[in-house]
Design a protein around this motif. Structure first.
Motif, PDB file in Angstrom:
ATOM      1  N   ARG A  56       0.868  -1.177   0.000  1.00  0.00           N
ATOM      2  CA  ARG A  56       0.000   0.000   0.000  1.00  0.00           C
ATOM      3  C   ARG A  56       0.904   1.226   0.000  1.00  0.00           C
ATOM      4  NH1 ARG A  56      -4.755   1.279   4.480  1.00  0.00           N
ATOM      5  NH2 ARG A  56      -5.617   3.130   3.445  1.00  0.00           N
ATOM      6  N   LEU A  57       0.740   2.045  -1.012  1.00  0.00           N
ATOM      7  CA  LEU A  57       1.566   3.239  -1.192  1.00  0.00           C
ATOM      8  C   LEU A  57       0.669   4.462  -1.271  1.00  0.00           C
ATOM      9  CD1 LEU A  57       3.585   1.618  -4.077  1.00  0.00           C
ATOM     10  CD2 LEU A  57       4.432   1.915  -1.754  1.00  0.00           C
ATOM     11  N   ARG A  58       1.192   5.601  -0.861  1.00  0.00           N
ATOM     12  CA  ARG A  58       0.420   6.848  -0.909  1.00  0.00           C
ATOM     13  C   ARG A  58       1.298   7.947  -1.502  1.00  0.00           C
ATOM     14  NH1 ARG A  58      -1.491   7.665   4.562  1.00  0.00           N
ATOM     15  NH2 ARG A  58      -2.971   6.036   4.025  1.00  0.00           N
ATOM     16  N   THR A  59       0.691   8.804  -2.293  1.00  0.00           N
ATOM     17  CA  THR A  59       1.415   9.935  -2.875  1.00  0.00           C
ATOM     18  C   THR A  59       1.747  10.961  -1.791  1.00  0.00           C
ATOM     19  OG1 THR A  59      -0.659  11.034  -3.451  1.00  0.00           O
ATOM     20  CG2 THR A  59       0.383   9.664  -5.165  1.00  0.00           C
ATOM     21  N   GLY A  60       2.691  11.819  -2.092  1.00  0.00           N
ATOM     22  CA  GLY A  60       3.127  12.840  -1.149  1.00  0.00           C
ATOM     23  C   GLY A  60       2.025  13.788  -0.718  1.00  0.00           C
ATOM     24  N   HIS A  67      -2.577   0.261  -4.400  1.00  0.00           N
ATOM     25  CA  HIS A  67      -2.640  -0.992  -3.658  1.00  0.00           C
ATOM     26  C   HIS A  67      -2.258  -2.134  -4.590  1.00  0.00           C
ATOM     27  CE1 HIS A  67      -6.137   0.995  -1.250  1.00  0.00           C
ATOM     28  NE2 HIS A  67      -4.978   1.557  -0.991  1.00  0.00           N
ATOM     29  N   VAL A  68      -1.360  -2.977  -4.143  1.00  0.00           N
ATOM     30  CA  VAL A  68      -1.073  -4.228  -4.838  1.00  0.00           C
ATOM     31  C   VAL A  68      -1.741  -5.311  -4.000  1.00  0.00           C
ATOM     32  CG1 VAL A  68       0.694  -5.802  -5.699  1.00  0.00           C
ATOM     33  CG2 VAL A  68       1.115  -3.317  -5.707  1.00  0.00           C
ATOM     34  N   ILE A  69      -2.700  -5.998  -4.621  1.00  0.00           N
ATOM     35  CA  ILE A  69      -3.552  -6.950  -3.912  1.00  0.00           C
ATOM     36  C   ILE A  69      -3.464  -8.297  -4.601  1.00  0.00           C
ATOM     37  CG2 ILE A  69      -5.939  -7.488  -3.254  1.00  0.00           C
ATOM     38  CD1 ILE A  69      -6.459  -4.412  -3.439  1.00  0.00           C
ATOM     39  N   GLY A  70      -3.344  -9.365  -3.816  1.00  0.00           N
ATOM     40  CA  GLY A  70      -3.329 -10.717  -4.361  1.00  0.00           C
ATOM     41  C   GLY A  70      -4.501 -11.516  -3.833  1.00  0.00           C
ATOM     42  N   PHE A  71      -5.066 -12.351  -4.689  1.00  0.00           N
ATOM     43  CA  PHE A  71      -6.109 -13.301  -4.304  1.00  0.00           C
ATOM     44  C   PHE A  71      -5.650 -14.692  -4.690  1.00  0.00           C
ATOM     45  CE2 PHE A  71      -8.694  -9.502  -4.374  1.00  0.00           C
ATOM     46  CZ  PHE A  71      -9.579  -9.702  -3.322  1.00  0.00           C
ATOM     47  N   ALA A  72      -5.964 -15.675  -3.856  1.00  0.00           N
ATOM     48  CA  ALA A  72      -5.613 -17.056  -4.159  1.00  0.00           C
ATOM     49  C   ALA A  72      -6.390 -17.564  -5.364  1.00  0.00           C
ATOM     50  CB  ALA A  72      -5.866 -17.941  -2.941  1.00  0.00           C
TER      51      ALA A  72
END
Length: 108
Positions: A56-60, A67-72
């Protein structure tokens, strides 16, 4: 797809057992603090559907998140999208809810 939903992801479960990986570009809207609270609550629901937040990253300026999200499985993703708690959180914010563009991605 910029509707604030993660709908519209095409494809099927991957035969190689790899994770379905998504990148969500989230515009937190006119009330970024409310948007962050919403995202905190919604991301907490991932685990009940076999999903996990990888990054999870946010701009300045604090107005956009990635968001980088993984699902099985894709079924897990579908379950997350249909989760009534997720829908209730979104309805609670109404027009103040974040808008999201979702991309299905893979390693290269």
């Amino acid at each position: 797809m910029t509707t604030g939903d993660l709908t519209g992801i095409a494809g099927t479960d991957r035969a190689d057992g790899a994770t379905l990986r998504l990148v969500a570009l989230v515009d937190l809207g006119a009330d970024p603090e409310a948007g962050r609270r919403y995202e905190d609550a919604v991301l907490a629901l991932l685990g009940r559907h076999g999903g996990r937040l990888e990054r999870r990253l946010r701009t300045g300026d604090g107005r956009t998140e990635v968001h980088v999200i993984g699902f099985a499985t894709r079924a897990g993703y579908d379950g997350f999208m249909a989760d009534p708690d997720r829908a209730a959180l979104r309805a609670e914010l109404g027009d103040r809810a974040p808008t999201t563009r979702v991309l299905e991605v893979h390693d290269v």
